[in-house]
Scaffold this motif. Structure first.
Motif, PDB file in Angstrom:
ATOM      1  N   ALA A  66      -1.015  10.286  -0.534  1.00 58.39           N
ATOM      2  CA  ALA A  66      -1.334  11.209   0.401  1.00 58.39           C
ATOM      3  C   ALA A  66      -0.387  12.602   0.405  1.00 58.39           C
ATOM      4  O   ALA A  66      -0.718  13.641   0.316  1.00 58.39           O
ATOM      5  CB  ALA A  66      -1.220  10.855   1.820  1.00 58.39           C
ATOM      6  N   TRP A  67       1.053  12.064   0.153  1.00 60.23           N
ATOM      7  CA  TRP A  67       1.910  13.299  -0.167  1.00 60.23           C
ATOM      8  C   TRP A  67       1.671  13.928  -1.535  1.00 60.23           C
ATOM      9  O   TRP A  67       1.714  15.233  -1.369  1.00 60.23           O
ATOM     10  CB  TRP A  67       3.316  12.270  -0.092  1.00 60.23           C
ATOM     11  N   ASN A  68       1.300  13.402  -2.521  1.00 56.44           N
ATOM     12  CA  ASN A  68       1.097  13.806  -4.024  1.00 56.44           C
ATOM     13  C   ASN A  68       0.057  14.823  -3.869  1.00 56.44           C
ATOM     14  O   ASN A  68       0.112  15.979  -4.321  1.00 56.44           O
ATOM     15  CB  ASN A  68       0.713  12.834  -4.926  1.00 56.44           C
ATOM     16  N   SER A  69      -0.891  14.690  -2.985  1.00 58.33           N
ATOM     17  CA  SER A  69      -2.203  15.688  -3.012  1.00 58.33           C
ATOM     18  C   SER A  69      -1.817  16.890  -2.092  1.00 58.33           C
ATOM     19  O   SER A  69      -2.287  17.789  -2.336  1.00 58.33           O
ATOM     20  CB  SER A  69      -3.360  14.969  -2.510  1.00 58.33           C
ATOM     21  N   ALA A  70      -0.716  16.719  -1.147  1.00 59.95           N
ATOM     22  CA  ALA A  70      -0.559  17.792  -0.539  1.00 59.95           C
ATOM     23  C   ALA A  70       0.752  18.568  -0.946  1.00 59.95           C
ATOM     24  O   ALA A  70       1.047  19.757  -0.856  1.00 59.95           O
ATOM     25  CB  ALA A  70      -0.111  17.149   1.079  1.00 59.95           C
ATOM     26  N   ASN A  71       1.367  17.948  -1.962  1.00 57.21           N
ATOM     27  CA  ASN A  71       2.784  18.488  -2.657  1.00 57.21           C
ATOM     28  C   ASN A  71       2.696  18.687  -4.068  1.00 57.21           C
ATOM     29  O   ASN A  71       3.028  17.447  -4.818  1.00 57.21           O
ATOM     30  CB  ASN A  71       3.988  17.703  -2.216  1.00 57.21           C
ATOM     31  N   PRO A  72       1.750  19.381  -4.784  1.00 55.35           N
ATOM     32  CA  PRO A  72       1.506  19.281  -6.243  1.00 55.35           C
ATOM     33  C   PRO A  72       3.038  19.548  -6.913  1.00 55.35           C
ATOM     34  O   PRO A  72       3.060  19.092  -8.109  1.00 55.35           O
ATOM     35  CB  PRO A  72       0.664  20.539  -6.511  1.00 55.35           C
ATOM     36  N   ASP A  73       4.069  19.844  -6.306  1.00 52.79           N
ATOM     37  CA  ASP A  73       5.254  20.303  -7.131  1.00 52.79           C
ATOM     38  C   ASP A  73       6.161  19.030  -6.902  1.00 52.79           C
ATOM     39  O   ASP A  73       6.938  18.926  -7.878  1.00 52.79           O
ATOM     40  CB  ASP A  73       6.196  21.392  -6.274  1.00 52.79           C
ATOM     41  N   ILE A  74       5.880  18.183  -6.169  1.00 52.66           N
ATOM     42  CA  ILE A  74       6.675  17.078  -6.326  1.00 52.66           C
ATOM     43  C   ILE A  74       5.694  15.707  -6.264  1.00 52.66           C
ATOM     44  O   ILE A  74       5.166  15.182  -5.356  1.00 52.66           O
ATOM     45  CB  ILE A  74       7.533  16.932  -4.809  1.00 52.66           C
ATOM     46  N   ASN A  77       0.794  -1.250   0.034  1.00 46.08           N
ATOM     47  CA  ASN A  77       0.069   0.059   0.104  1.00 46.08           C
ATOM     48  C   ASN A  77       0.938   1.176  -0.195  1.00 46.08           C
ATOM     49  O   ASN A  77       0.515   2.486   0.400  1.00 46.08           O
ATOM     50  CB  ASN A  77      -1.043  -0.071   1.237  1.00 46.08           C
ATOM     51  N   MET A  78       2.011   1.102  -0.339  1.00 40.73           N
ATOM     52  CA  MET A  78       2.822   2.460  -0.470  1.00 40.73           C
ATOM     53  C   MET A  78       2.304   3.392  -1.566  1.00 40.73           C
ATOM     54  O   MET A  78       2.481   4.708  -1.272  1.00 40.73           O
ATOM     55  CB  MET A  78       4.404   2.006  -1.039  1.00 40.73           C
ATOM     56  N   ASP A  79       1.510   2.896  -2.272  1.00 46.07           N
ATOM     57  CA  ASP A  79       1.047   3.600  -3.520  1.00 46.07           C
ATOM     58  C   ASP A  79       0.004   4.723  -2.905  1.00 46.07           C
ATOM     59  O   ASP A  79      -0.388   5.753  -3.260  1.00 46.07           O
ATOM     60  CB  ASP A  79       0.400   2.979  -4.471  1.00 46.07           C
ATOM     61  N   LYS A  80      -0.667   4.080  -1.680  1.00 43.30           N
ATOM     62  CA  LYS A  80      -1.795   4.869  -1.080  1.00 43.30           C
ATOM     63  C   LYS A  80      -1.051   6.109  -0.163  1.00 43.30           C
ATOM     64  O   LYS A  80      -1.483   7.191  -0.108  1.00 43.30           O
ATOM     65  CB  LYS A  80      -2.682   4.127  -0.059  1.00 43.30           C
ATOM     66  N   ILE A  81       0.056   5.683   0.426  1.00 46.41           N
ATOM     67  CA  ILE A  81       0.917   6.597   1.275  1.00 46.41           C
ATOM     68  C   ILE A  81       1.566   7.681   0.401  1.00 46.41           C
ATOM     69  O   ILE A  81       1.295   8.838   0.681  1.00 46.41           O
ATOM     70  CB  ILE A  81       2.189   6.178   1.979  1.00 46.41           C
ATOM     71  N   ALA A  82       1.786   7.359  -0.851  1.00 47.85           N
ATOM     72  CA  ALA A  82       2.450   8.321  -1.685  1.00 47.85           C
ATOM     73  C   ALA A  82       1.336   9.183  -2.222  1.00 47.85           C
ATOM     74  O   ALA A  82       1.441  10.627  -2.404  1.00 47.85           O
ATOM     75  CB  ALA A  82       3.189   7.478  -2.857  1.00 47.85           C
TER      76      ALA A  82
END
Lengths: 293, 437
Positions: free
Chosen positions: B60-68, B53-58
């Motif tokens: 969460a990051w992606n939605s908070a960090n549109p630049d990365i 489920n690392m894709d789910k964790i990523a």
């Protein structure tokens, strides 16, 4: 030509009637079949067992978990299994088609045309048969990385298109199945190379091409090392590599044996279906070839 | 005909690259340079990992960090993953981020495949225990990865069967040996434990507990001490138990082993904090009957443990986006939100010190021990540090060969340790590492 085949067939028939070795050949074949089918039947049984049953019930006792296993597998990472199945179909189907086309044309050319360097090319191909594909995987990866094709669909498709053994097979088959006289007649009628290939040679070579297609399809379907090395993106994995990610899940995650077994069972179904359908085609064409000569 | 032409074109392209390959490595830096001068858009990172489920964790990051934006690609874990990453790094197209098991990290460093992050993640040091931090610095000033999960070892035991056979939870390894003899005498089909000659990771953990230091770096050279006193002591202890038949000698993670766990024929398993996942799937029948205690100690009054397994997040040396990748790795392994997700979705035991507080309820399999995580955290704090060498795979293979044979012949285990030392040193010399005497 016709008489020699006839006498050869006559001899065979006599030998069959006498059966000098009794039932020994049949027994050996049966043993071979058992040897091949036992693991498959184990997969079939094991795939029906639930997690709790897998290691606790006796080996060939069917379990009760098949439907749960199927549902779990379909739900695993939002159904990534089906994507892997489609990828495998693309690699095996596309690769085998392209490979058959290349092999048929090359084999026909090597068999029926005389040109400078023909023997050199053929000997190189024979040499190529001796090099196992496994040895080539890493050099191929390094080359594909250089041209920027690593981690793409092409990186798995392209290396499997040129298959020396298939070309060799196609050449042998073309030599036997395409009579020179027929090509000569076509030339006299004014057919060019392309027309001769398409209308005269290829139809005669179809049984051989079916063989090549099946061989290549199965080989690519089962190939593990090449896609394992070439592909980093798990959305492009074929079944072999995908199921392996379930098995080698790292030390702190238990391997998902149930899903792997169910996945393995599902992954051999297309192969069996292909063989059953292609087999019929194969036999009629062999018979057709016999009638013509 | 079209197909034929395509094949020729491909062959020509391959020939061209072959020629380019011969003309030397001068071209190599061209690719990253081209990428870094690309117009500024969101930075795209790829991440090879096998955490579920690392894709789910990523996400969460992606939605908070549109630049990365991080794309997770789930890989097969273990040694093959390391080999694959090394090959990709050599070919010049590794992923930006990669999951690196602690014992594999030094081989990545030796191959110049991972970047030194000391400039990017300096502030993260305080988040981790000293023992774990040492695993990613290799005892140098550099930081080659951020610790992700760890595997402190403890003693898993069958509470119900301990009562049945009338044995106490062993506090020292001497008591453990005594208990092993008692159990086996009472029921010859039952063993207190087993020694696995297929799991070097477990053996390393036990050796760490005894204070072993197989590798160390001094200046530019490596020191190899696989056969140090502590390791020989551990080896001969288990060798003695196997020889007298007090414990079993079947390897872990086999169907027979699963069956023995399931049927209550094996009463203990010195294992790491991730064992509940294994037990619950391999021995579902014994749910609620296992408990944990600290590993038995070598001397009374001691309190130490070791690590079995665990991995870190490294950034590829060739990644053009090192700073962004380091930022994500820091978030993933130190941010409370990410740690919570790692625990919940990834089912890992976070390496970060505050990760322990994320673990509230005991695993379902251990519902009989509601303070499971508190105990685990206390044990984790006693785990000793360790430095892995650049050719752990060689040492581990030597372990399997030598210990398989030692178990079969009932010969001294310390001799097998000697063979591991020889194989390790020989391989490092052959690979051109400088060795201190």
């Amino acid at each position: 030509m016709a008489t020699t085949t006839l006498t050869a067939k006559g001899h065979l028939r006599v030998a069959a009637r006498r059966r000098p070795y009794g039932i020994a050949p049949t027994a050996i074949l049966l043993l071979g079949a058992l040897y091949c089918l036992l693991p498959v039947s184990w997969v079939l049984v094991a795939a029906t067992k639930s997690k709790a049953e897998l290691f606790s019930t006796s080996t060939f006792a069917p379990g009760t978990g098949l439907l749960t296993n199927l549902a779990d597998l379909a739900a695993y990472r939002d159904g990534v299994f089906w994507l892997w199945m489609l990828n495998t179909l693309l690699y095996a189907g596309g690769g085998a088609l392209l490979s058959t086309a290349v092999s048929a044309v090359s084999g026909y050319t090597l068999a029926k045309y005389r040109f400078r360097g023909r023997n050199l090319i053929f000997n190189l191909l024979i040499g190529g048969i001796l090099v196992p594909a496994v040895v080539l995987a890493i050099p191929q990866y390094l080359l594909f990385s250089r041209i920027g094709l690593a981690d793409t669909y092409w990186s798995v498709l392209l290396p499997q298109i040129l298959h020396p053994y298939s070309i060799y097979l196609a050449r042998i088959y073309a030599t036997a199945a395409v009579p020179d006289a027929l090509l000569e007649a076509g030339r006299i009628d004014g057919a060019g190379h392309w027309l001769l290939l398409r209308r005269v040679a290829l139809p005669l070579m179809i049984p051989g091409m079916v063989t090549i297609f099946l061989f290549q399809f199965v080989a690519i379907w089962n190939n593990f090392l090449l896609p394992f090395i070439m592909l980093g993106d798990d959305q492009m994995f074929p079944l072999t590599v995908g199921l392996y990610t379930l098995l080698a899940a790292g030390a702190n995650q238990p391997s998902l044996y149930n899903l792997i077994l169910t996945g393995t069972l599902l992954s051999i179904i297309p192969l069996i279906a292909l063989f059953l359908t292609m087999q019929r085609y194969w036999r009629t064409d062999l018979a057709g070839g016999g009638l013509k000569s | 005909m079209q197909r034929n032409r395509l094949a020729v074109a491909a062959a020509a392209a391959l020939a061209a690259t072959l020629a380019a390959g011969c003309s030397g490595a001068a071209q190599e830096p061209a690719a990253p340079a081209a990428q870094s001068s690309a117009p500024a858009g969101p930075v795209k990172l790829t991440y090879w990992t096998w955490v579920p489920n690392m894709d789910k964790i990523a996400a969460a990051w992606n939605s908070a960090n549109p630049d990365i934006q991080v794309t997770v690609s789930k890989q097969a874990g273990g040694d093959d993953a390391a080999a694959k990453f090394l090959t990709a790094a050599k070919a010049g197209n590794p992923p930006d981020l990669v999951q690196a098991e602690y014992q594999m990290l030094p081989s990545f460093v030796a191959a110049d495949a991972v970047a030194d992050l000391s400039g990017d993640v300096a502030q993260a040091k305080g988040e981790f225990g000293e023992g774990i931090w040492g695993l990613v610095t290799l005892g140098t000033d550099a930081v080659y990865a951020l610790p992700q999960d760890s595997g402190p070892m403890m003693l898993y035991y069958r509470q119900d069967l301990f009562d049945k056979y009338g044995i106490e939870v062993p506090k020292t390894w001497d008591e453990y040996a005594e208990a092993a003899r008692t159990v086996h005498k009472k029921d010859p089909k039952v063993f207190l434990g087993t020694f696995s000659s297929k799991d070097p990771g477990a053996f390393v953990g036990l050796a760490q507990q005894a204070g072993a230091q197989w590798w160390s770096i001094s200046g530019e050279s490596w020191k190899v001490a696989v056969n140090d006193d502590a390791t020989r002591k551990v080896a001969d202890y288990w060798g003695g138990l196997v020889k007298e038949g007090a414990i079993d000698d079947q390897p872990y993670f086999t169907p027979e082993w699963n069956k023995a766990l399931n049927d209550g024929k094996l009463l203990t398993w010195p294992s790491a904090v991730w064992a509940p996942g294994v037990l619950s799937s391999n021995a579902p029948k014994a749910k609620g009957r296992w408990a944990i205690a600290p590993l038995p100690q070598w001397g009374t009054g001691e309190n130490a443990s070791g690590f079995w397994g665990g991995s870190s997040t490294a950034v590829a040396a060739k990644s053009p986006n090192r700073a962004a990748a380091a930022k994500f790795a820091t978030w993933l392994n130190t941010d409370p939100e990410a740690l919570g997700l790692l625990v919940k979705e990834g089912a890992v035991y976070p390496a970060a010190a505050k990760g322990g507080t994320m673990l509230g309820e005991a695993p379902d399999y251990f519902s009989n021990q509601p303070d499971f995580w508190q105990r685990a955290a206390a044990i984790s704090a006693t785990a000793r540090g360790f430095t892995f060498g650049p050719n752990v795979n060689v040492t581990y293979n030597a372990f399997k060969d030598a210990f398989d044979k030692a178990v079969q012949d009932r010969s001294a285990f310390s001799e097998a340790v000697g063979k591991m030392q020889e194989a390790t040193v020989a391989d490092m010399q052959k690979s051109g590492f400088q060795l201190a005497q």
